[in-house]
Design a protein around this motif. Sequence first.
Motif, mmCIF file in Angstrom:
data_model
loop_
_atom_site.group_PDB
_atom_site.id
_atom_site.type_symbol
_atom_site.label_atom_id
_atom_site.label_comp_id
_atom_site.label_asym_id
_atom_site.label_seq_id
_atom_site.Cartn_x
_atom_site.Cartn_y
_atom_site.Cartn_z
ATOM 1 N N SER A 42 15.990 7.783 -25.953
ATOM 2 C CA SER A 42 14.581 8.055 -25.670
ATOM 3 C C SER A 42 13.895 6.837 -25.060
ATOM 4 C CB SER A 42 13.869 8.476 -26.951
ATOM 5 O OG SER A 42 13.952 7.443 -27.904
ATOM 6 N N LYS A 43 12.839 7.105 -24.363
ATOM 7 C CA LYS A 43 12.036 6.035 -23.760
ATOM 8 C C LYS A 43 11.296 5.295 -24.865
ATOM 9 C CE LYS A 43 12.716 7.583 -19.502
ATOM 10 N NZ LYS A 43 13.994 7.268 -18.972
ATOM 11 N N GLN A 44 11.025 4.009 -24.615
ATOM 12 C CA GLN A 44 10.326 3.187 -25.590
ATOM 13 C C GLN A 44 8.943 3.750 -25.866
ATOM 14 O OE1 GLN A 44 10.005 -0.911 -24.515
ATOM 15 N NE2 GLN A 44 8.920 -1.464 -26.379
ATOM 16 N N ILE A 45 8.559 3.683 -27.136
ATOM 17 C CA ILE A 45 7.214 4.122 -27.493
ATOM 18 C C ILE A 45 6.346 2.903 -27.780
ATOM 19 C CG2 ILE A 45 7.995 6.349 -28.354
ATOM 20 C CD1 ILE A 45 7.591 5.286 -31.163
ATOM 21 N N GLN A 82 4.290 7.196 -24.867
ATOM 22 C CA GLN A 82 5.607 7.049 -24.265
ATOM 23 C C GLN A 82 5.431 7.263 -22.765
ATOM 24 O OE1 GLN A 82 8.580 10.057 -25.338
ATOM 25 N NE2 GLN A 82 9.927 8.358 -25.888
ATOM 26 N N GLN A 83 5.866 6.317 -21.973
ATOM 27 C CA GLN A 83 5.673 6.364 -20.519
ATOM 28 C C GLN A 83 4.195 6.597 -20.171
ATOM 29 O OE1 GLN A 83 8.774 9.394 -19.669
ATOM 30 N NE2 GLN A 83 9.650 7.799 -18.365
ATOM 31 N N GLN A 93 10.205 9.916 -34.232
ATOM 32 C CA GLN A 93 9.771 8.702 -33.534
ATOM 33 C C GLN A 93 8.406 8.247 -34.059
ATOM 34 O OE1 GLN A 93 10.322 10.383 -29.489
ATOM 35 N NE2 GLN A 93 11.522 8.539 -29.104
#
Length: 174
Positions: free
Chosen positions: A2-5, A63-64, A113
């Motif tokens: 997953s993308k960094q939060i 996120q993003q 998350q």
Amino acid sequence: MSKQIVVNTAQIEEYQKVMEILTDTAKWLNEKGSTQWNDLLSGEDVHNTKKVIEKEEVYLVSQQDLIIGMFVLWENQSQWDQILWGTEPVNDICYLHRVALTKGAHGRKVGIQLINAALSTAKQNNKNKVRLDCLADNQYLNQLYKNAGFQLKAAGKTANEFNSNLYNLYEKSL
């Protein structure tokens, strides 16, 4: 992977966004047959979210550059927490409440998350334990919290001062 939060403390000018996330989650719960957070559907905010934002205990998770959810970490016991947990000294404990996803985040494993972000935030705030409660009959949330490493501390607790529901209490050491 997953993308960094990113976790940021909610600001008072983000109050409407916070309430939108909470209300959307209450609608989602309602569609699933749950009465949890129904106060929000009638326009009532029993947690006085604006005041909690001012106390810097509401966190928005992105996120993003898109907000995917929020959570509340209370540094002090609320009346609710005192009824469920008792009134012991809690200097190294915080209480996780109102974990909520934005509309588009449901069903994408974002809940875990958010919980992990809350645990990291609690640790950064020098807390050694995180406590939470959930409806005893909400199988999804109970499993989610167990999967996140929380230990069941009490099952079927009541908060008769507020309602007749049964709650499970969870705690995790950091």
